[in-house]
Design an enzyme around this catalytic site. Structure first.
Site, PDB file in Angstrom:
ATOM      1  CB  THR A 132      -0.897  -0.010   1.265  1.00  0.00           C
ATOM      2  OG1 THR A 132      -1.514   1.266   1.400  1.00  0.00           O
ATOM      3  CG2 THR A 132      -0.105  -0.284   2.530  1.00  0.00           C
ATOM      4  CG  ASP A 133      -1.159   5.001  -0.925  1.00  0.00           C
ATOM      5  OD1 ASP A 133      -1.686   4.374   0.008  1.00  0.00           O
ATOM      6  OD2 ASP A 133      -1.759   5.875  -1.579  1.00  0.00           O
ATOM      7  CD  GLU A 134      -3.291   3.597   4.600  1.00  0.00           C
ATOM      8  OE1 GLU A 134      -3.023   3.504   5.803  1.00  0.00           O
ATOM      9  OE2 GLU A 134      -4.451   3.623   4.159  1.00  0.00           O
ATOM     10  CE1 TYR A 157      -3.377  -2.561   5.773  1.00  0.00           C
ATOM     11  CE2 TYR A 157      -3.244  -0.218   5.267  1.00  0.00           C
ATOM     12  CZ  TYR A 157      -3.316  -1.533   4.844  1.00  0.00           C
ATOM     13  OH  TYR A 157      -3.310  -1.830   3.501  1.00  0.00           O
ATOM     14  CE  LYS A 161      -0.036  -4.531   3.017  1.00  0.00           C
ATOM     15  NZ  LYS A 161      -0.446  -5.865   2.464  1.00  0.00           N
TER      16      LYS A 161
HETATM   17  P1  NAD Z   1      -9.856  -7.116   2.354  1.00  0.00           P
HETATM   18  O1  NAD Z   1      -9.832  -6.817   3.812  1.00  0.00           O
HETATM   19  O2  NAD Z   1     -11.069  -6.807   1.562  1.00  0.00           O
HETATM   20  O3  NAD Z   1      -9.533  -8.659   2.107  1.00  0.00           O
HETATM   21  C1  NAD Z   1      -8.518  -9.335   2.799  1.00  0.00           C
HETATM   22  C2  NAD Z   1      -8.689 -10.823   2.553  1.00  0.00           C
HETATM   23  O4  NAD Z   1      -7.639 -11.508   3.241  1.00  0.00           O
HETATM   24  C3  NAD Z   1     -10.017 -11.387   3.071  1.00  0.00           C
HETATM   25  O5  NAD Z   1     -10.583 -12.261   2.127  1.00  0.00           O
HETATM   26  C4  NAD Z   1      -9.608 -12.146   4.331  1.00  0.00           C
HETATM   27  O6  NAD Z   1     -10.460 -13.229   4.632  1.00  0.00           O
HETATM   28  C5  NAD Z   1      -8.202 -12.594   3.961  1.00  0.00           C
HETATM   29  N1  NAD Z   1      -7.366 -12.834   5.150  1.00  0.00           N
HETATM   30  C6  NAD Z   1      -7.201 -12.015   6.219  1.00  0.00           C
HETATM   31  N2  NAD Z   1      -6.371 -12.580   7.113  1.00  0.00           N
HETATM   32  C7  NAD Z   1      -5.993 -13.768   6.594  1.00  0.00           C
HETATM   33  C8  NAD Z   1      -5.139 -14.805   7.029  1.00  0.00           C
HETATM   34  N3  NAD Z   1      -4.509 -14.726   8.222  1.00  0.00           N
HETATM   35  N4  NAD Z   1      -4.962 -15.886   6.247  1.00  0.00           N
HETATM   36  C9  NAD Z   1      -5.607 -15.985   5.049  1.00  0.00           C
HETATM   37  N5  NAD Z   1      -6.430 -15.050   4.587  1.00  0.00           N
HETATM   38  C10 NAD Z   1      -6.635 -13.948   5.341  1.00  0.00           C
HETATM   39  O7  NAD Z   1      -8.576  -6.367   1.775  1.00  0.00           O
HETATM   40  P2  NAD Z   1      -8.368  -5.636   0.370  1.00  0.00           P
HETATM   41  O8  NAD Z   1      -8.836  -4.246   0.487  1.00  0.00           O
HETATM   42  O9  NAD Z   1      -8.851  -6.515  -0.705  1.00  0.00           O
HETATM   43  O10 NAD Z   1      -6.764  -5.596   0.341  1.00  0.00           O
HETATM   44  C11 NAD Z   1      -6.022  -6.685  -0.196  1.00  0.00           C
HETATM   45  C12 NAD Z   1      -4.553  -6.352  -0.131  1.00  0.00           C
HETATM   46  O11 NAD Z   1      -4.291  -5.150  -0.861  1.00  0.00           O
HETATM   47  C13 NAD Z   1      -4.046  -6.094   1.286  1.00  0.00           C
HETATM   48  O12 NAD Z   1      -2.752  -6.634   1.406  1.00  0.00           O
HETATM   49  C14 NAD Z   1      -3.992  -4.565   1.401  1.00  0.00           C
HETATM   50  O13 NAD Z   1      -2.995  -4.161   2.300  1.00  0.00           O
HETATM   51  C15 NAD Z   1      -3.636  -4.192  -0.025  1.00  0.00           C
HETATM   52  N6  NAD Z   1      -4.100  -2.863  -0.480  1.00  0.00           N
HETATM   53  C16 NAD Z   1      -5.414  -2.494  -0.327  1.00  0.00           C
HETATM   54  C17 NAD Z   1      -5.838  -1.257  -0.832  1.00  0.00           C
HETATM   55  C18 NAD Z   1      -7.263  -0.805  -0.706  1.00  0.00           C
HETATM   56  O14 NAD Z   1      -7.585   0.345  -1.035  1.00  0.00           O
HETATM   57  N7  NAD Z   1      -8.204  -1.635  -0.286  1.00  0.00           N
HETATM   58  C19 NAD Z   1      -4.914  -0.407  -1.455  1.00  0.00           C
HETATM   59  C20 NAD Z   1      -3.580  -0.820  -1.562  1.00  0.00           C
HETATM   60  C21 NAD Z   1      -3.182  -2.062  -1.095  1.00  0.00           C
HETATM   61  O1  DAU Z   2      -4.141   4.053   0.548  1.00  0.00           O
HETATM   62  C1  DAU Z   2      -4.373   2.687   0.462  1.00  0.00           C
HETATM   63  C2  DAU Z   2      -5.196   2.235   1.651  1.00  0.00           C
HETATM   64  O2  DAU Z   2      -6.526   2.722   1.433  1.00  0.00           O
HETATM   65  C3  DAU Z   2      -5.213   0.722   1.832  1.00  0.00           C
HETATM   66  O3  DAU Z   2      -3.912   0.279   2.116  1.00  0.00           O
HETATM   67  C4  DAU Z   2      -6.159   0.324   2.971  1.00  0.00           C
HETATM   68  O4  DAU Z   2      -6.235  -1.080   3.055  1.00  0.00           O
HETATM   69  C5  DAU Z   2      -7.532   0.883   2.664  1.00  0.00           C
HETATM   70  O5  DAU Z   2      -8.397   0.609   3.734  1.00  0.00           O
HETATM   71  C6  DAU Z   2      -7.462   2.395   2.423  1.00  0.00           C
HETATM   72  O6  DAU Z   2      -7.148   3.100   3.656  1.00  0.00           O
HETATM   73  P1  DAU Z   2      -7.857   4.475   4.054  1.00  0.00           P
HETATM   74  O7  DAU Z   2      -7.774   4.638   5.514  1.00  0.00           O
HETATM   75  O8  DAU Z   2      -7.360   5.589   3.203  1.00  0.00           O
HETATM   76  O9  DAU Z   2      -9.383   4.131   3.573  1.00  0.00           O
HETATM   77  P2  DAU Z   2     -10.795   4.423   4.272  1.00  0.00           P
HETATM   78  O10 DAU Z   2     -11.838   4.096   3.253  1.00  0.00           O
HETATM   79  O11 DAU Z   2     -10.895   3.817   5.612  1.00  0.00           O
HETATM   80  O12 DAU Z   2     -10.765   6.003   4.459  1.00  0.00           O
HETATM   81  C7  DAU Z   2     -10.617   6.877   3.351  1.00  0.00           C
HETATM   82  C8  DAU Z   2     -10.593   8.298   3.912  1.00  0.00           C
HETATM   83  O13 DAU Z   2     -11.902   8.607   4.427  1.00  0.00           O
HETATM   84  C9  DAU Z   2      -9.629   8.501   5.065  1.00  0.00           C
HETATM   85  O14 DAU Z   2      -9.092   9.801   5.008  1.00  0.00           O
HETATM   86  C10 DAU Z   2     -10.514   8.371   6.305  1.00  0.00           C
HETATM   87  C11 DAU Z   2     -11.843   8.924   5.826  1.00  0.00           C
HETATM   88  N1  DAU Z   2     -13.044   8.339   6.464  1.00  0.00           N
HETATM   89  C12 DAU Z   2     -13.172   6.991   6.483  1.00  0.00           C
HETATM   90  C13 DAU Z   2     -14.249   6.382   7.078  1.00  0.00           C
HETATM   91  C14 DAU Z   2     -14.385   4.878   7.131  1.00  0.00           C
HETATM   92  C15 DAU Z   2     -14.021   9.161   7.003  1.00  0.00           C
HETATM   93  O15 DAU Z   2     -13.912  10.412   6.947  1.00  0.00           O
HETATM   94  N2  DAU Z   2     -15.112   8.563   7.580  1.00  0.00           N
HETATM   95  C16 DAU Z   2     -15.268   7.218   7.666  1.00  0.00           C
HETATM   96  O16 DAU Z   2     -16.273   6.755   8.248  1.00  0.00           O
END
Ligand code: NAD
Ligand code: DAU
Length: 349
Positions: A132-134, A157, A161
């Site tokens: 992730t970019d985080e 988190y 990562k």
């Molecule tokens: P998600 O939370 O929707 O899905 C995670 C999946 O991993 C689920 O199916 C869960 O059951 C499985 N999982 C969790 N713990 C596990 C374990 N111990 N063993 C096996 N499976 C397990 O997550 P997502 O948003 O799809 O993110 C997927 C990946 O991409 C993550 O590594 C996250 O850090 C990365 N990522 C997410 C975003 C985003 O915006 N969502 C952006 C950049 C990177």
């Molecule tokens: O940048 C990549 C990341 O994006 C991934 O690595 C993470 O897995 C993914 O969850 C996401 O993280 P964020 O914290 O940026 O996403 P989230 O949707 O939780 O929040 C987006 C923005 O909105 C953030 O600035 C927090 C804000 N927010 C979020 C929630 C849930 C609110 O203002 N209110 C809310 O209720």
């Protein structure tokens, strides 16, 4: 070419799009999806491809050494695409240990199992870690995260990562283990669990519930359509250079409040409501602790070196996403029953 690939976390949001893309695009590949099915994992996300002959689901935890050893032995994987993680920042604030366990220990166990199974025979093997970019921390008003930006994670988190990224790189340098990493910005699209900003707001507007905006709402995120992230993962898996990192992003920065207002306007139109009705639900609430102010990705390396770019504009992707949630009421109802209610009460009390 025939390949057998292990995808971890394939029942989650991004993982399910990656699994579908690979199963459909590469009939010669056998895709094995290992997922623990936490609250975020949902086999409904893959119902349309679950009968495909080149797809297998294994329920299990990436920290389970015995299970990992046995599936590496059984399937003789050529590659791993590692997405399994605890992914929600707010949950990492209330329960950091679950993130340390899965994201750090789980990645370490997976690296260990792959290295043990592959031994010296590393020709054609690849361990692809999805990050992730985080991990880069937070930006001021200007600037972009580049692949060379120093790590500065601020939430449990992002720290977990970052730690997993370091372990993956350490395997490359220490053991010449074939790895590649990508760091992506915020994804949006179908099948995202409604704890994340966009699906949470869609769900709340539908149910005439308040839209919780943390702090002043001027926090900025760089949004990418999940299918474009899946296509970038396909590109990096096939064309990425071992040992390299690729940033993936949408060149699409939005302040949270502007994004939620746009979402409200589209929802009003789709639900046949008076313009402005949904915006009345917006509430500014207590900020997220350690809230990163701005993320923005410089995705020029993957564009120049691997030829990838996003396929659609945000307004189109967002409208498609809203349509998906409106057309998949059962999916939304099933994931928001039970534990979700408890989570919601605790988080937004
Ligand atoms: P998600 O939370 O929707 O899905 C995670 C999946 O991993 C689920 O199916 C869960 O059951 C499985 N999982 C969790 N713990 C596990 C374990 N111990 N063993 C096996 N499976 C397990 O997550 P997502 O948003 O799809 O993110 C997927 C990946 O991409 C993550 O590594 C996250 O850090 C990365 N990522 C997410 C975003 C985003 O915006 N969502 C952006 C950049 C990177
Ligand atoms: O940048 C990549 C990341 O994006 C991934 O690595 C993470 O897995 C993914 O969850 C996401 O993280 P964020 O914290 O940026 O996403 P989230 O949707 O939780 O929040 C987006 C923005 O909105 C953030 O600035 C927090 C804000 N927010 C979020 C929630 C849930 C609110 O203002 N209110 C809310 O209720």
């Amino acid at each position: 070419m025939k390949k057998t690939l292990l995808v971890t976390g394939g029942a989650g949001f991004i993982g399910s799009h990656v699994v579908r893309l690979f199963v459909q695009k590469y009939p010669n590949y056998h895709i094995v999806n290992l997922d623990k099915l936490t609250y975020a994992g949902n086999l409904e996300n893959l119902r349309d491809i679950e009968q495909s002959t080149n797809y297998t689901f294994v329920k299990g935890d990436i920290i389970d050494d015995q299970l990992l050893a046995s599936i590496f032995e059984q399937y003789k994987f050529d590659g791993v695409i590692h997405l399994a993680a605890e992914s929600h920042v707010d949950r990492s604030i209330t329960n950091p240990l679950a993130f340390i366990e899965t994201n750090i220990l789980g990645t370490a166990k997976l690296l260990h199992a792959a290295r043990k199974a592959w031994g010296q025979d590393l020709e054609g093997k690849l361990f692809y870690h999805i990050s992730t970019d985080e991990v880069y921390g937070t930006l001021g008003e200007t600037g972009l995260f580049e692949e060379t930006t120093a790590y500065d994670p601020r939430s449990p988190y992002s720290a977990s990562k970052a730690s997993s990224d370091h372990l993956v790189r350490a395997y490359y340098h220490t053991y010449h283990f074939p790895v590649v990493i990508s760091n992506c910005s915020n994804n949006y699209g179908a099948n995202q669990f409604p704890e994340k900003l966009i699906p949470l707001c869609i769900h709340n507007i539908k149910n005439n519930k308040e839209l919780p905006i943390y702090g002043d709402g001027k926090y900025t995120r760089d949004w990418l359509w999940v299918n474009d992230h899946a296509s970038a993962i396909d590109c990096v898996f096939h064309k990425g250079v071992t040992g390299e990192t690729y940033n993936i992003g949408g060149h699409n920065e939005w302040k949270n409040i502007d994004l939620v207002r746009l979402l409200c306007d589209i929802m009003d139109e789709k639900l046949g409501q008076t313009k402005g009705s949904a915006q009345e639900l917006i509430r500014f609430i207590k900020d997220r602790p350690g809230h990163d102010r701005r993320y923005a990705i410089d995705a020029s390396k993957i564009a120049k070196e691997l030829g990838w770019k996003p396929s659609i504009q945000f307004e189109e992707g967002l409208a498609n996403t809203i349509d998906w949630y409106l057309e998949n009421e059962e999916w939304l109802a099933s994931v928001t029953s039970g534990d979700y209610q408890k989570y919601y009460q605790k988080q937004y009390k």
